[in-house]
Design a protein around this motif. Structure first.
Motif, PDB file in Angstrom:
ATOM      1  N   UNK A  19      -5.146 -10.830  -5.680  1.00 49.44           N
ATOM      2  CA  UNK A  19      -4.139 -10.057  -6.401  1.00 49.44           C
ATOM      3  C   UNK A  19      -4.786  -8.775  -6.952  1.00 49.44           C
ATOM      4  N   UNK A  20      -4.023  -8.012  -7.704  1.00 54.42           N
ATOM      5  CA  UNK A  20      -4.555  -6.718  -8.132  1.00 54.42           C
ATOM      6  C   UNK A  20      -5.731  -6.849  -9.097  1.00 54.42           C
ATOM      7  N   UNK A  21      -5.946  -8.054  -9.608  1.00 55.37           N
ATOM      8  CA  UNK A  21      -7.096  -8.263 -10.501  1.00 55.37           C
ATOM      9  C   UNK A  21      -8.314  -8.822  -9.763  1.00 55.37           C
ATOM     10  N   UNK A  22      -8.135  -9.150  -8.496  1.00 56.61           N
ATOM     11  CA  UNK A  22      -9.262  -9.658  -7.728  1.00 56.61           C
ATOM     12  C   UNK A  22      -9.289 -11.174  -7.597  1.00 56.61           C
ATOM     13  N   UNK A  23      -8.253 -11.870  -8.091  1.00 56.04           N
ATOM     14  CA  UNK A  23      -8.223 -13.332  -8.028  1.00 56.04           C
ATOM     15  C   UNK A  23      -7.552 -13.767  -6.725  1.00 56.04           C
ATOM     16  N   UNK A  24      -8.109 -14.792  -6.106  1.00 54.29           N
ATOM     17  CA  UNK A  24      -7.542 -15.299  -4.848  1.00 54.29           C
ATOM     18  C   UNK A  24      -6.320 -16.164  -5.170  1.00 54.29           C
ATOM     19  N   UNK A  25      -5.736 -16.751  -4.129  1.00 57.31           N
ATOM     20  CA  UNK A  25      -4.580 -17.634  -4.338  1.00 57.31           C
ATOM     21  C   UNK A  25      -4.994 -18.939  -4.997  1.00 57.31           C
ATOM     22  N   UNK A  26      -6.280 -19.211  -5.141  1.00 54.89           N
ATOM     23  CA  UNK A  26      -6.760 -20.390  -5.872  1.00 54.89           C
ATOM     24  C   UNK A  26      -7.186 -19.925  -7.267  1.00 54.89           C
ATOM     25  N   UNK A  27      -6.463 -20.313  -8.292  1.00 55.41           N
ATOM     26  CA  UNK A  27      -6.797 -19.841  -9.635  1.00 55.41           C
ATOM     27  C   UNK A  27      -8.257 -20.141  -9.986  1.00 55.41           C
TER      28      UNK A  27
ATOM     29  N   UNK B 191      -8.234  -6.296 -15.966  1.00 63.07           N
ATOM     30  CA  UNK B 191      -8.204  -4.938 -15.395  1.00 63.07           C
ATOM     31  C   UNK B 191      -7.879  -5.014 -13.902  1.00 63.07           C
ATOM     32  N   UNK B 192      -7.276  -3.966 -13.410  1.00 65.38           N
ATOM     33  CA  UNK B 192      -6.965  -3.923 -11.977  1.00 65.38           C
ATOM     34  C   UNK B 192      -8.161  -3.413 -11.177  1.00 65.38           C
ATOM     35  N   UNK B 193      -8.270  -3.884  -9.956  1.00 68.51           N
ATOM     36  CA  UNK B 193      -9.315  -3.383  -9.054  1.00 68.51           C
ATOM     37  C   UNK B 193      -9.136  -1.871  -8.886  1.00 68.51           C
ATOM     38  N   UNK B 194     -10.196  -1.104  -9.017  1.00 69.94           N
ATOM     39  CA  UNK B 194     -10.068   0.355  -8.926  1.00 69.94           C
ATOM     40  C   UNK B 194     -10.081   0.833  -7.470  1.00 69.94           C
ATOM     41  N   UNK B 195      -8.902   1.172  -6.999  1.00 74.56           N
ATOM     42  CA  UNK B 195      -8.805   1.617  -5.598  1.00 74.56           C
ATOM     43  C   UNK B 195      -8.230   3.027  -5.479  1.00 74.56           C
ATOM     44  N   UNK B 196      -8.354   3.808  -6.543  1.00 72.67           N
ATOM     45  CA  UNK B 196      -7.880   5.194  -6.528  1.00 72.67           C
ATOM     46  C   UNK B 196      -9.043   6.141  -6.247  1.00 72.67           C
TER      47      UNK B 196
END
Lengths: 463, 463
Positions: free
Chosen positions: A297-305, A341-346
């Motif tokens: 997700x946008x925070x870097x977490x996979x589908x497994x919490x 925080x969101x992954x920085x992709x800008x």
């Protein structure tokens, strides 16, 4: 639930000691941590990627300068390239000790809370991994797991089926001796950096690429220029595939779809990289993929919490500076679950260390137009600024793309000397949202230094 | 009032066709203009200054790369430096046509409102000048006068009294052949650029300077480093003066205050430059000097209303980019007398194209401390970032000075490869007042490109 016997449980497991190895710092001193790395500490970048390639490329630029000194009315003879000394300088003297030191540090008394595992890791259940230490297999589990297992060279079926000996970025830089000739397969940045590097060091390089364009995802003007420069520097076969590959004691002989037969003492495959998620039995842990990457997700977490991923294994960018930035974000998110925080992709820049060098950030002209941006574009040639005269440059340029409505820079594409340095100022201008007209006029530009290329490119954007 | 007979009156007279020649643009098409230039159009920078020196220096960097290629395990032989071809490439092929073209344009039908005068100009009354065209003397007057007459090399008395033949930046680059040896007198940027350039091209250079420090007005760490680098590259005699100078057919023999006797086939004097205001009978026009410079107010106007001055003749900065910026300001002020702008003297960068190169902007550490700024300082070595490994650099660095109270950068001092390019990003950071912590963290830095030097320097500033 699974009934797997777990040998040891950790607060945190990090799989992959490239960027992942930078997660544990003082904030984690009270946590039990496992680091799993079946290869060398430092990962692709340090051991077989960005760092050694730049050391080889810089060396090859010295060779190139010698070969082309006549352009500056200086006569010189390149008498020897001491390949094994270069390999020693890069690896034995510089890189291998860093990789070994990094591992020794994690295994040593300075980080008593960290265990190192050196087997390949696969999931055997949710947050449970099978790995090992030395001769011992081990099952370990973690409250939090970070997957940072990177990527590996993709080898096309035509190569694997042929059974020929081939090299990749993982071993080409450690060749025992410099070959007389080399076939390079690929047209993206690894293929090009390696081709230009070996060519400049004196190898007769033949580049073969499926597409007619090299760096085809780059801005068209950059792609055009590097395609032309590469075709001038070495033998290229573009828009072709391999139809037959054979090997004898003299090396590789290949037949191409254009009817040509080519030969190389060695063959380098550089046709892209595959994220390593497919090698980890992710389905056992509820970790989904999207395409060939681990889905985050946008925070870097996979589908497994509680399971995070970063770098080549999950990122849309196969770039070390992005992996590092994702690592810092995920470290923060693990430590501060209530303020993610969101992954920085800008504004992600990239450089290609070819001859000429390339530095880019932001959108290509086509991307900008496709997004409906009201673009203004300026292509500024090195040859039209004073320092470009000093360099005797006639072909290279900086291309800037700005938004007429906002005055903001949306893309910068530079090909030519120092491009990887020059582009950094444009990363600043984009990241801090400076108006391109102000950026041009409200600061001094040293005359006659190379950044006048950027000054004139900015001034040339019409509003 | 004077009773001088004026041959012609103009709306605008510009004395000096360096930066001054850029004043007339479309906005002035309805004005009658005289441009007075006794030398070549383009001034010092184009003809005998920044531009040709950088062309020679870049060529010498190629030679230097060849000479030092062993550092990168490459063996090469520099077999010839074709000096006369270099001179031809720089001057006959590039610069002389630009200077001649600039003059022809001003004399030609494209600018019918402009007359060109080619005699030396002196004031004979307020806003009245004596000059000439070809064989004819002319007295002209102007509503507005811009003095942009630049500066000339200062020749110490010990040299003029000795009667020896000497060269300056005005003719050394057009020597008919490359000398075997050269004495260089001076320790500032012209002396150093020339010394490093001729040394790299194979001349046996002996540098003599009165001060023990080279570039003594620069930050101490920069001055220390360039003093050491220069002393390693060539013979230097520092902290000494000339006590005797003689000339014979073999060249110049000099005795120094340290007892040494040195010899050079030619001698270059580069001990600074004198503004040309003293040659213009300024007192006849009510134009005051301050020290050796024409006095101007913050808008660029002299003590005689309607008479403006810019560039070396009046500026505290002897830099072409400052002269150009002052020219733009004064052009604006002439066109918009009701909304005057101040001369831009903030965040002025400079570069010195020595080996190693130097790029600086803002205050030195001492200046910052003397001003009572609560400083934080970081010296970041090239050798501690990955691209510095590629360059095999062990000595060079970037030194940043920031204000702990404001987070703003107050000075940047870089010595090493690409310093003149690298410093530009710091000019941006200073000019737009970015916080150094944000500048470090809120943008991507390409790994492993050279700007990581700046990233790490910024990150190293302690708060």
């Amino acid at each position: 639930m699974t009934n797997i016997r777990v040998d040891k449980h950790y607060d945190l497991i990090i799989i992959g000691a490239g960027s992942g190895n930078s997660i544990p710092g003082p904030e984690f001193d009270d946590k039990s941590i496992a680091i799993i790395e079946k290869g060398k500490f430092g990962g692709t970048c340090l051991n077989v990627g960005c760092i050694p390639t730049k050391m080889f490329v810089y060396t090859s630029e010295v060779a190139e300068t010698i070969r082309t000194s006549g352009k500056y009315n200086i006569s010189a003879q390149l008498t020897d390239v001491a390949w094994s000394e270069i390999v020693k300088r890069v690896f034995s003297d510089r890189i291998d000790p860093i990789a070994a030191g990094g591992e020794a540090y994690r295994r040593g008394p300075e980080t008593p809370n960290i265990d190192v595992y050196d087997h390949h890791a696969v999931f055997v259940g949710p947050k449970i991994l099978s790995t090992g230490q030395g001769a011992e297999k081990r099952i370990i589990s973690g409250d939090i797991i970070v997957i940072a297992t990177g990527s590996r060279p993709a080898i096309p079926e035509v190569i694997t089926k042929s059974g020929i000996t081939y090299y990749t970025n993982e071993n080409i830089m450690r060749l025992p001796k410099l070959p007389k000739s080399m076939i390079v397969m690929g047209g993206s940045f690894i293929a090009l950096e390696m081709s230009h590097m070996f060519k400049a060091l004196g190898v007769d390089v033949t580049l073969v690429n499926r597409s007619n364009r090299l760096l085809k995802r780059f801005d068209t003007d950059i792609s055009d220029r590097i395609t032309r420069a590469t075709s001038e520097a070495m033998t290229t076969h573009l828009g072709v595939t391999f139809t037959d590959l054979t090997e004898d004691e003299s090396g590789i002989t290949a037949t191409l779809s254009n009817g040509s037969t080519i030969h190389g003492e060695v063959m380098l495959i550089a046709t892209g990289r595959i994220p390593n998620g497919d090698l980890m039995d992710l389905d056992k842990a509820g970790i989904d993929m999207v395409g060939d990457r681990i889905k985050v997700n946008k925070y870097g977490e996979t589908t497994a919490p509680g399971v995070w991923a970063l770098g080549d294994v999950s990122s849309p960018y196969q770039l070390k500076h992005v992996a590092n930035a994702e690592m810092r974000t995920i470290r923060h998110n693990i430590l501060h679950p209530d303020e993610l925080r969101e992954l920085p992709h800008e504004n992600v820049p990239a450089a290609v260390f070819t001859h000429p060098q390339i530095g880019v950030v932001g959108l290509t002209e086509k991307e900008a137009r496709d997004q409906g941006i009201n673009v203004t574009v300026k292509v500024q040639k090195y040859g039209d600024v004073a320092y470009g005269w000093a360099m005797n440059d006639t072909e290279n340029f900086a291309k800037l793309i700005a938004d007429k409505d906002t005055g903001k820079l949306v893309g910068a594409h530079i090909i030519g000397p120092q491009a990887a340095t020059l582009v950094q100022q444009l990363v600043t201008i984009m990241s801090f949202g400076l108006d391109v007209r102000a950026a041009a006029r409200d600061q001094y530009w040293i005359h006659p230094a190379l950044p006048e290329l950027i000054e004139n490119a900015l001034l040339g954007l019409e509003f």
